[in-house]
Design a protein around this motif. Structure first.
Motif, PDB file in Angstrom:
ATOM      1  N   THR A  83       0.826  -1.203   0.000  1.00 57.46           N
ATOM      2  CA  THR A  83       0.000   0.000   0.000  1.00 57.46           C
ATOM      3  C   THR A  83       0.862   1.256   0.000  1.00 57.46           C
ATOM      4  O   THR A  83       0.547   2.240  -0.681  1.00 57.46           O
ATOM      5  N   TYR A  84       1.978   1.239   0.753  1.00 57.77           N
ATOM      6  CA  TYR A  84       2.852   2.403   0.803  1.00 57.77           C
ATOM      7  C   TYR A  84       3.509   2.670  -0.552  1.00 57.77           C
ATOM      8  O   TYR A  84       3.623   3.823  -0.987  1.00 57.77           O
ATOM      9  N   VAL A  85       3.950   1.593  -1.225  1.00 58.70           N
ATOM     10  CA  VAL A  85       4.549   1.755  -2.552  1.00 58.70           C
ATOM     11  C   VAL A  85       3.517   2.306  -3.524  1.00 58.70           C
ATOM     12  O   VAL A  85       3.801   3.214  -4.317  1.00 58.70           O
ATOM     13  N   LYS A  91       0.150   2.952  -8.324  1.00 64.15           N
ATOM     14  CA  LYS A  91      -0.427   1.622  -8.154  1.00 64.15           C
ATOM     15  C   LYS A  91       0.259   0.571  -9.023  1.00 64.15           C
ATOM     16  O   LYS A  91       0.328  -0.601  -8.646  1.00 64.15           O
ATOM     17  N   GLU A  92       0.761   0.971 -10.187  1.00 69.80           N
ATOM     18  CA  GLU A  92       1.421   0.007 -11.062  1.00 69.80           C
ATOM     19  C   GLU A  92       2.630  -0.613 -10.370  1.00 69.80           C
ATOM     20  O   GLU A  92       2.785  -1.849 -10.336  1.00 69.80           O
ATOM     21  N   LEU A  93       3.487   0.235  -9.809  1.00 67.61           N
ATOM     22  CA  LEU A  93       4.637  -0.280  -9.073  1.00 67.61           C
ATOM     23  C   LEU A  93       4.195  -1.009  -7.805  1.00 67.61           C
ATOM     24  O   LEU A  93       4.819  -1.994  -7.401  1.00 67.61           O
ATOM     25  N   GLY A  94       3.124  -0.535  -7.206  1.00 68.14           N
ATOM     26  CA  GLY A  94       2.614  -1.184  -6.010  1.00 68.14           C
ATOM     27  C   GLY A  94       2.195  -2.619  -6.269  1.00 68.14           C
ATOM     28  O   GLY A  94       2.486  -3.521  -5.473  1.00 68.14           O
ATOM     29  N   ALA A 388       9.257   5.112  -1.673  1.00 68.38           N
ATOM     30  CA  ALA A 388       7.857   5.532  -1.731  1.00 68.38           C
ATOM     31  C   ALA A 388       7.511   6.471  -0.584  1.00 68.38           C
ATOM     32  O   ALA A 388       6.818   7.485  -0.780  1.00 68.38           O
ATOM     33  N   ILE A 389       8.004   6.144   0.606  1.00 61.90           N
ATOM     34  CA  ILE A 389       7.750   7.005   1.764  1.00 61.90           C
ATOM     35  C   ILE A 389       8.402   8.372   1.567  1.00 61.90           C
ATOM     36  O   ILE A 389       7.823   9.408   1.918  1.00 61.90           O
TER      37      ILE A 389
END
Length: 477
Positions: A83-85, A91-94, A388-389
């Protein structure tokens, strides 16, 4: 969306901060990490300078936890790093990261299940009994499956006992060395300026980071936490500080016990038995035998915690529709993702059967590769989450403040460096130099690419489904 109202039965199984701390520390496996990884760091790394590596790794992970806590108080989700990514990088990378996470934790769980069987067999051999490792592994899988199927608070009670006992063994060793060697137990040479850039510091850093693997798992218990907005970030801080401090002090005392000048040659001479041999020297043979037995229980504790983490990633993906939704079945009374727990247990049995069918020594040929793959994938996940953070914090720089921004930046740079070091030294991490093993990390690249491609397809073919990805139980922004 808000968490559902709980009945009295549900409340009994909600996890307080201290329980999550035990689950996180169990995943990091203090005794197994010191016995298994510290000799490699000293022998093949920077020798007496190993404490520096633990200090650097601990500082980077504390910096990571600062950003982790910032996003964790605002975005609470069982999907954790996935979810953090998705929130920070898209969302694609997530989605790609989510599939990599399942492979990482599943590989780690498979390897630990086999390792439990292997080391249990060695203990039986030592007392004159012959019990095949497959039987021991089957018992570990059955026990873990039952505990994690019942509820995590049941597992945590067993883990708490194991962690306290295994930590006590190392504390007794530390105290005995200090009593025997006095100030020489803390050689200042370990932190001399030249040790920060000593030959082999990269290998020492790699092993130091692998010792922390599992500390990130706290966020996976969001749906089971009594107060996820508060307890998950707090448990992460407490865990990384406790683990980091303990590792640093114990590594320093081990160097002191060997002597700074003799640390590297002694570690090379003793190999994997270094810590057990030191415990025998300073605490006696009985203590060394007890530590050997507790190594088995430490492996079991780690397996229970990693099995639980893998189950929760499968549950999160099932809930998102990225794997069959039947795997998202959740028992609201016991607060357990029952279908995902069964799935990981069954997958582990299939893997163990496949390993046993090769009729090879599992530790010589397979276990280190599985655990190495899991370790590499989890560190990659940590690095992706750190980046991501950082992006998330940058977009909210005024709210975050300069300290959180600086910490998130240091964490992203440090964990990307750790990932590079682990990836380039993968054959050392897996302890197997077979040519094909060196190419195994590419599996993560392929998985990430497939996940991204699938998410892009979903974005255009199923826009409604894509829009609902990266579900958040609680959002405060």
């Amino acid at each position: 969306m808000d968490l559902p109202t709980s009945s009295a039965a549900q409340q009994r199984h909600l996890l307080p901060t201290r329980t999550i701390v035990f689950l996180v520390i169990a995943a990091a496996a203090p005794l197994a990490s010191m016995i298994g990884n510290l000799p490699i760091a000293i022998a093949r790394g920077s020798g007496a300078g190993v404490p520096v590596a633990f200090l650097i790794a601990g500082a980077i992970l504390i910096a990571f936890t600062t950003g982790y806590a910032f996003i964790g108080r605002r975005i609470v989700s069982t999907g954790a790093f996935y979810t953090y990514v998705a929130e920070g990088l898209g969302k694609e990378l997530g989605v790609g990261a989510a599939y990599c996470a399942v492979i990482s934790y599943a590989s780690f769980a498979f390897g630990l299940a086999a390792a439990c069987g292997y080391f249990d067999e060695q203990v039986f051999v030592a007392v004159g009994m012959k019990v095949d490792w497959t039987i021991c592994a089957a018992v570990s899988v059955l026990l873990t499956g039952i505990l994690n199927y019942r509820s995590m608070d049941a597992s945590a009670k067993l883990l708490a006992v194991i962690i306290v006992v295994e930590t006590l063994v190392l504390v007794v060793f530390d105290v005995t060395v200090i009593a025997a060697r006095g100030t020489e137990a803390f050689p200042l040479a370990s932190f001399a300026p030249n040790q920060w850039v000593a030959p082999g510091i990269g290998v020492s850093l790699m092993t130091a980071f692998t010792c922390f693997v599992g500390f990130e798992s706290g966020a996976l218990y969001t749906k089971e936490a009594a107060d996820p907005v508060r307890s998950i970030p707090l448990a992460s801080y407490i865990s990384v500080i406790l683990i980091g401090s303990f590792y640093l002090v114990t590594a320093w005392i081990v160097v002191g016990a060997l002597g700074a000048d003799q640390a590297k040659p002694a570690a090379l001479a003793h190999g994997g038995t270094l810590i057990l041999d030191l415990i025998k020297r300073y605490d006696g043979e009985a203590a060394s035998d007890i530590a050997g037995i507790l190594l088995c229980t430490s492996m079991l504790a780690t397996y229970i915690a990693i099995h639980a983490a893998a189950s929760r990633y499968v549950y999160a993906l099932g809930r998102e529709g990225l794997v069959p939704r039947s795997l998202a079945r959740f028992d609201e009374q016991r607060r357990v993702p029952v279908a995902a727990t069964i799935c990981i247990s069954v997958a582990t049995v299939i893997c163990l059967v496949a390993i046993a069918s090769t009729r090879t020594d599992p530790y010589a040929a397979i276990i280190p590769v599985l655990i190495g793959m899991g370790t590499l994938g989890i560190i990659a996940l940590q690095a992706a989450a750190a980046v991501a953070i950082l992006f998330y914090v940058v977009r909210r720089a005024r709210e975050a403040g300069p300290i959180v921004l600086a910490a998130a930046t240091c964490a992203a740079v440090g964990l990307l460096g750790a990932l590079t070091t682990v990836a380039t030294n993968f054959t050392l991490l897996s302890t197997i130099s077979t040519p094909f093993v060196a190419w195994l990390p590419i599996l993560y690249v392929v998985t990430l690419a497939i996940g991204i491609a699938f998410a892009i397809w979903m974005k255009f073919a199923r826009p409604d489904h894509f829009a609902q990805l990266a579900l958040v139980e609680h959002r405060s922004v």
